[in-house]
Design an enzyme around this catalytic site. Structure first.
Site, PDB file in Angstrom:
ATOM      1  N   GLU A 127       0.847  -1.181   0.000  1.00 36.53           N
ATOM      2  CA  GLU A 127       0.000   0.000   0.000  1.00 36.53           C
ATOM      3  C   GLU A 127       0.894   1.247   0.000  1.00 36.53           C
ATOM      4  O   GLU A 127       1.882   1.274   0.744  1.00 36.53           O
ATOM      5  CB  GLU A 127      -0.895   0.052   1.248  1.00 36.53           C
ATOM      6  N   ALA A 268       1.836  -0.201  10.923  1.00 40.24           N
ATOM      7  CA  ALA A 268       1.516  -1.578  10.578  1.00 40.24           C
ATOM      8  C   ALA A 268       0.646  -1.597   9.329  1.00 40.24           C
ATOM      9  O   ALA A 268       0.118  -0.562   8.912  1.00 40.24           O
ATOM     10  CB  ALA A 268       0.786  -2.259  11.728  1.00 40.24           C
ATOM     11  N   MET A 269       0.471  -2.800   8.756  1.00 41.69           N
ATOM     12  CA  MET A 269      -0.249  -2.919   7.490  1.00 41.69           C
ATOM     13  C   MET A 269      -1.150  -4.151   7.492  1.00 41.69           C
ATOM     14  O   MET A 269      -0.749  -5.234   7.893  1.00 41.69           O
ATOM     15  CB  MET A 269       0.784  -2.994   6.353  1.00 41.69           C
ATOM     16  N   GLU A 270      -2.375  -3.956   7.003  1.00 43.00           N
ATOM     17  CA  GLU A 270      -3.447  -4.941   7.129  1.00 43.00           C
ATOM     18  C   GLU A 270      -3.499  -6.009   6.042  1.00 43.00           C
ATOM     19  O   GLU A 270      -4.577  -6.550   5.765  1.00 43.00           O
ATOM     20  CB  GLU A 270      -4.785  -4.194   7.142  1.00 43.00           C
ATOM     21  N   ASN A 271      -2.378  -6.363   5.411  1.00 43.58           N
ATOM     22  CA  ASN A 271      -2.392  -7.381   4.354  1.00 43.58           C
ATOM     23  C   ASN A 271      -3.269  -8.568   4.739  1.00 43.58           C
ATOM     24  O   ASN A 271      -3.212  -9.055   5.864  1.00 43.58           O
ATOM     25  CB  ASN A 271      -0.972  -7.892   4.111  1.00 43.58           C
ATOM     26  N   HIS A 303      -6.671  -2.003  15.131  1.00 41.55           N
ATOM     27  CA  HIS A 303      -6.892  -1.268  13.883  1.00 41.55           C
ATOM     28  C   HIS A 303      -6.659  -2.168  12.670  1.00 41.55           C
ATOM     29  O   HIS A 303      -7.526  -2.287  11.794  1.00 41.55           O
ATOM     30  CB  HIS A 303      -5.957  -0.058  13.848  1.00 41.55           C
ATOM     31  N   GLU A 304      -5.524  -2.824  12.624  1.00 38.39           N
ATOM     32  CA  GLU A 304      -5.225  -3.655  11.445  1.00 38.39           C
ATOM     33  C   GLU A 304      -6.182  -4.840  11.377  1.00 38.39           C
ATOM     34  O   GLU A 304      -6.626  -5.229  10.297  1.00 38.39           O
ATOM     35  CB  GLU A 304      -3.764  -4.132  11.460  1.00 38.39           C
ATOM     36  N   HIS A 307      -9.486  -3.802   9.908  1.00 41.11           N
ATOM     37  CA  HIS A 307      -9.453  -3.607   8.452  1.00 41.11           C
ATOM     38  C   HIS A 307      -9.908  -4.861   7.699  1.00 41.11           C
ATOM     39  O   HIS A 307     -10.273  -4.772   6.526  1.00 41.11           O
ATOM     40  CB  HIS A 307      -8.035  -3.268   7.990  1.00 41.11           C
ATOM     41  N   GLU A 326      -9.720   4.170   6.257  1.00 38.41           N
ATOM     42  CA  GLU A 326      -8.893   4.610   7.388  1.00 38.41           C
ATOM     43  C   GLU A 326      -9.696   5.382   8.441  1.00 38.41           C
ATOM     44  O   GLU A 326      -9.559   5.130   9.637  1.00 38.41           O
ATOM     45  CB  GLU A 326      -7.697   5.427   6.896  1.00 38.41           C
TER      46      GLU A 326
HETATM   47  N1  BES Z   1      -3.045   0.878   5.889  1.00 36.71           N
HETATM   48  C1  BES Z   1      -2.296   1.527   6.888  1.00 36.71           C
HETATM   49  C2  BES Z   1      -0.828   1.376   6.714  1.00 36.71           C
HETATM   50  C3  BES Z   1      -0.220   2.120   5.558  1.00 36.71           C
HETATM   51  C4  BES Z   1      -0.408   3.443   5.408  1.00 36.71           C
HETATM   52  C5  BES Z   1       0.552   1.501   4.657  1.00 36.71           C
HETATM   53  C6  BES Z   1       0.175   4.107   4.349  1.00 36.71           C
HETATM   54  C7  BES Z   1       1.117   2.166   3.606  1.00 36.71           C
HETATM   55  C8  BES Z   1       0.938   3.480   3.450  1.00 36.71           C
HETATM   56  C9  BES Z   1      -2.632   0.974   8.280  1.00 36.71           C
HETATM   57  O1  BES Z   1      -3.871   0.410   8.392  1.00 36.71           O
HETATM   58  C10 BES Z   1      -2.605   2.135   9.220  1.00 36.71           C
HETATM   59  O2  BES Z   1      -3.417   2.996   9.091  1.00 36.71           O
HETATM   60  N2  BES Z   1      -1.652   2.173  10.139  1.00 36.71           N
HETATM   61  C11 BES Z   1      -1.428   3.256  11.045  1.00 36.71           C
HETATM   62  C12 BES Z   1      -1.736   2.893  12.468  1.00 36.71           C
HETATM   63  C13 BES Z   1      -3.168   2.973  12.837  1.00 36.71           C
HETATM   64  C14 BES Z   1      -3.382   2.568  14.264  1.00 36.71           C
HETATM   65  C15 BES Z   1      -3.781   4.327  12.592  1.00 36.71           C
HETATM   66  C16 BES Z   1       0.037   3.578  10.941  1.00 36.71           C
HETATM   67  O3  BES Z   1       0.761   2.796  10.335  1.00 36.71           O
HETATM   68  O4  BES Z   1       0.450   4.606  11.449  1.00 36.71           O
HETATM   69 ZN    ZN Z   2      -5.439   1.728   8.630  1.00 41.94          ZN
END
Ligand code: BES
Ligand code: ZN
Length: 889
Positions: A127, A268-271, A303-304, A307, A326
């Site tokens: 992502e 983190a990432m929700e793969n 959070h993840e 998703h 998000e």
């Molecule tokens: N999908 C995002 C991670 C992401 C964001 C990957 C942008 C690549 C580019 C993930 O779900 C996310 O939002 N993570 C947040 C933490 C969350 C608790 C708000 C982060 O990584 O800060």
């Molecule tokens: Zn997110």
């Protein structure tokens, strides 16, 4: 076309894809410098596309193309063309199998996007648009495909091979290599693809879903971190149960995996089925992790996980819809954390973040609507506005509809769009249908940027026993639209009316009683016009209005409270958020007095009412300790800066400090007592109760450290050497570092040395050590930070280290970063220019403090602008940095 300026892309230009990918088969032959990726795509024309003879244009970057095969036939050079962004197949046909073979270099990939190495591990981050660095593909979220992934790698170096879904095959190969095959039965866009390979240990557990299916839960980490996974595992199980209970959402695969990696741009990432986490957001144990760290782990894991429904099962049609997943998911994880811990504390923390950071973004050159109309680089749009304001917008829908109807709406949304790529429009439509309400005006929250300002005035007619509130709304200028062009928004304003003996019953003229509270003391007013009047009947006395209870809308509310009225709200209002907010407003006013005195070189004496308010908060044993701790904390320098039209760095710093010092003097006794009472010898638990106690104790300590006598320093030193947990250790370290150097310099140096000696093997602890020094407000901050840049503990390629040292310094150490000489700005620009090549995403994020240049005095403005211009003139500027720098100049 190397020097062509990056172009914006527009939501208005959205078109459905010309082709669909029914199935994606990937073969990875992993090698650090030369990984071969062979891709087989079963494709057909999209029946919904209007261009029936369009060529096939696949995204692809930073790769070497070896071969293209169409329906089994190797294509010759004139049947396709490839440049540094696309692979074009001129005449693919209507229904076909396309095979490509490319070679990529993960070891050289420092952008941490695509396939890269983190220490000894291979991992991916796709992502938003990282999959195109792995293979040629339709890298857009509205192309959903079924994935089968075969991974081959050296068995001794990479014994664990992971991808999305279920493992359907594994075995040995020649020359010490082995393979695994993974199949993900759920169609997904490429941004949810993941692959991990390495030497990993695993913590396992199981979860039985509401329908009785057993899910295997696995957290993969380096062996040394096996003792830091319990909290994440518990958080995961709590999240899974919560999503079933509150949203009726059951997990779908038979396995759910989390992998911790050290080098990661985000949290983190929700793969799908294989979440990849920054170690900082998954590892936790009392000796190494602060309370804030524990809560962060819980929140990010949730959070993840959430998703899986809000993001994966129902994904986004295009990246302009990013807040659809998000914002909604942040709202969901916030409600989860509120349920697991103290709801008021969670709300206060989130509102502080919003009012300090998001309001600043919304009032600056990077302001954009929750659904932006355009962008140059999507990575720049993972912003506080998309996340935090987006979550507030969902919260307002929740407030307007009520919990039950909101749930009907979310069920409808999930069921209707399951397996699809949806839009914000779809989400709101489901909420409208479930409630029968028209949310047309409400949707302005998605298209108008800027923080609305509410001006509230009131009057009381004793004879008629009638009270009137007049509320006016106005949305300020933002880059895409002037205030005059903006329309009034639909804003829920939750209120209470406080009388002498507590909250009064509310009889709103022209409305039925609110059924939310049994005693009818709560009301949600709905603003829809630029100016609106609300009349309340049967009021026996003039009330103090408690406005924006629970912070029911992301707005700036102005009402002219007297200091005495704020004191009353602080002690008697039902809503915890309003009580805290009243304390903040009172403190802001007192700090303004102190700032004025500082500027005028005048004596300053802190308003006795603030001292008295703090004294009663401290001595009221019936109060929640977490609340006491929150109430005692003065508004941050960052928040005071956000409130200011023109930021006076020194006055804010020294004025605020003087208020703190006088409070410490006046409440020496109460603070010492509270410190002692909340310092029990216990086995550490990350429970709400203990967290509240430590928080209160450490706030007291921070005050006591400002006294002339050495009581604070002694306590800090003692705490530093005796603490059994990182929360207390780091609080003591911060205390010693910030204390008067004439008395504590040696102690501070010693503490730093001891700390490093003790923890140098723990990367996450070392990062806290870096941060403690980065945010120390004593003079010569730039020199301190520059020296740490060449310490063995620092590494510019690791985003956590960059954030801990450079990010913390520039964002949380105003007095040093904004030093008049401009060396802070020069230092930051130098780092951005280096990082622009290594990691454009991280480089672009670091620019933020410089983008706020308009809020400083003329001399600083010039210095900041000079640095922005120096960055802009750098050769080979990434799209990421280009966009932020040009928009802010
Ligand atoms: N999908 C995002 C991670 C992401 C964001 C990957 C942008 C690549 C580019 C993930 O779900 C996310 O939002 N993570 C947040 C933490 C969350 C608790 C708000 C982060 O990584 O800060
Ligand atoms: Zn997110």
């Amino acid at each position: 076309m190397k020097d062509a300026q990056p172009q914006a892309i527009y939501l208005a230009d959205y078109q459905v894809p010309d082709f669909l990918i029914d199935k994606t088969e990937l073969l990875f032959q992993l090698d650090p410098e030369q990984t071969r990726v062979a891709t087989t795509l079963r494709m057909r024309r999209n029946p919904k596309s209007e261009a029936s003879d369009a060529p096939l244009i696949l995204n692809g970057q930073d790769m070497l193309l070896e071969q293209v095969t169409l329906n089994g036939r190797v294509l010759s050079g004139d049947e396709y063309s490839a440049d540094d962004q696309y692979l074009t197949i001129h005449q693919p046909g209507d229904d076909f199998v396309l095979e490509t073979v490319v070679v990529i270099n993960p070891a050289a990939n420092t952008s941490l996007e695509g396939l890269y190495k983190s220490r000894t591990m291979f991992c991916t981050q796709c992502e938003a648009e990282g999959f195109r660095k792995i293979t040629y593909y339709l890298d857009r979220p509205d192309v959903l495909s079924e994935f089968v992934t075969r991974i081959e790698a050296d068995k001794s170096e990479f014994p664990v091979l992971l991808s999305n879904g279920n493992r359907i095959d594994a075995g040995e190969l020649e020359q010490g290599r082995h393979f695994a095959v993974w199949h993900d039965p759920f169609r997904k866009p490429a941004y949810l693809f993941a692959l991990v390979a390495g030497t990993l240990s695993v913590v396992e557990d199981t979860f039985t879903t509401c329908s009785g299916r057993q899910v295997d839960l696995k957290i993969f980490v380096e062996e040394k971190d096996l003792d830091k996974c319990d909290h994440a595992m518990m958080s995961l199980k709590n999240s899974m149960r919560w999503d079933e209970e509150v949203y009726g959402r059951e997990y779908d695969l038979d396995i759910f995996m989390i992998v911790a990696v050290d080098d990661f741009n985000m949290g983190a990432m929700e793969n799908k089925g294989l979440n990849i986490f920054n170690t900082s957001c998954v590892l936790a144990k009392p000796e190494t992790t602060t309370d804030a760290g524990f809560q962060r782990v819980e929140g990010v894991v949730a959070h993840e996980y959430f998703h899986n429904w809000s993001g994966n099962r129902v994904t986004c049609r295009d990246w302009f819809q990013l807040s659809l997943k998000e914002g909604f998911t942040v709202f969901r994880d916030a409600e989860f954390s509120a349920d697991m811990n103290s709801a008021t504390v969670k709300r206060v923390e989130d509102v502080s973040l919003l009012r300090t950071m998001q309001f600043a973004e919304d009032g600056g050159p990077m302001a954009h609507p929750v659904r932006p109309p355009s962008f140059i680089e999507i990575s720049n749009f993972y912003t506080l506005t998309i996340y935090e304001k987006g979550a507030e917008v969902v919260r307002m829908i929740h407030t307007l509809l009520g919990q039950k109807t909101f749930r009907k709406g979310s069920d409808l949304y999930f069921d209707r769009h399951d397996g699809e790529a949806a839009t914000i429009e779809d989400f709101v439509a489901a909420m409208e249908q479930a409630s029968g309400r028209d949310l047309t005006q409400f949707k302005l929250w998605y298209s108008q940027a800027g923080t609305p300002e509410l001006h509230v005035s009131d009057s009381y007619d004793e004879a008629a026993q009638q009270y009137r509130l007049v509320i006016e709304q106005r949305c300020p200028d933002t880059p895409e639209a002037s205030a005059e062009e903006k329309l009034p928004m639909h804003i829920p304003v939750a209120i209470g009316l406080l009388g002498d003996a507590g909250n009064l019953a509310i009889h709103l003229q022209g409305a039925l009683p609110d059924t939310e509270t049994p005693d009818n003391t709560h009301r949600v007013l709905e603003l829809t016009e630029a100016r609106q009047e609300f009349v309340f009947n049967q009021l026996p006395e003039k009330p103090v209005p408690a406005l924006l209870r629970g912070f029911s809308a992301p707005v700036k509310l102005h009402y002219d409270y007297s200091r005495d009225e704020l004191m009353r709200l602080m002690s008697a209002e039902d809503d915890g958020f309003c009580r805290w907010d009243a304390a903040q407003q009172l403190a802001v006013e007192v700090i303004y007095d102190a700032m004025q005195a500082w500027r005028d070189h005048q004596e300053f004496v802190v308003d006795a009412r603030l001292v008295q308010a703090y004294r009663s908060v401290l001595s009221d044993k019936s109060l929640d300790k977490a609340m006491v701790s929150l109430m005692l904390q003065l508004p941050s320098e960052a928040y005071l800066s956000e409130l200011a039209d023109s930021i006076d760095v020194e006055a804010i710093h020294f004025g605020r400090r003087e208020v703190r010092r006088q409070i410490a003097e006046a409440l020496k006794f109460e603070l010492s007592e509270a410190y002692a009472e909340n310092n029990p010898e216990t086995v550490y638990k990350a429970s709400a109760e203990q967290i509240a106690q430590r928080s209160l104790k450490n706030v007291c300590l921070s005050y006591l450290l400002l006294l002339d006598e050495s009581i604070g320093i002694n306590l800090a030193q003692q705490q530093f050497s005796q603490a059994n947990n990182m929360t207390d250790t780091i609080a003591a370290l911060h205390g010693l570092l910030g204390a008067d150097p004439h008395k504590a310099q040696d102690l501070a140096d010693q503490a730093l040395a001891n700390f490093y000696q003790r923890w140098q093997q723990e990367a996450l602890v070392v990062n806290q050590w870096l941060m403690a020094q980065a945010i120390c407000s004593l003079p010569d901050g730039v020199a301190r930070v520059e020296k740490l840049m060449s310490h063995e503990a620092f590494d510019l390629k690791n985003p956590n280290k960059v954030r801990s040292l450079i990010g913390a310094f520039c964002n949380n150490n105003a007095i040093n970063f904004h030093i008049e000489s401009g060396e802070g700005y020069r230092f930051l620009a130098d780092q951005i220019i280096t990082l622009n090549k290594l990691n454009p995403q991280i480089a672009a994020r670091l620019v933020t403090p410089l983008t706020k240049w308009r809020k400083y005095d003329a001399a600083r403005q010039q210095l900041m602008k000079n640095e922005l211009e120096r960055i802009r003139s750098t050769e080979e500027l990434s799209k990421d940095v280009f966009e932020v720098v040009t928009k802010s100049l």
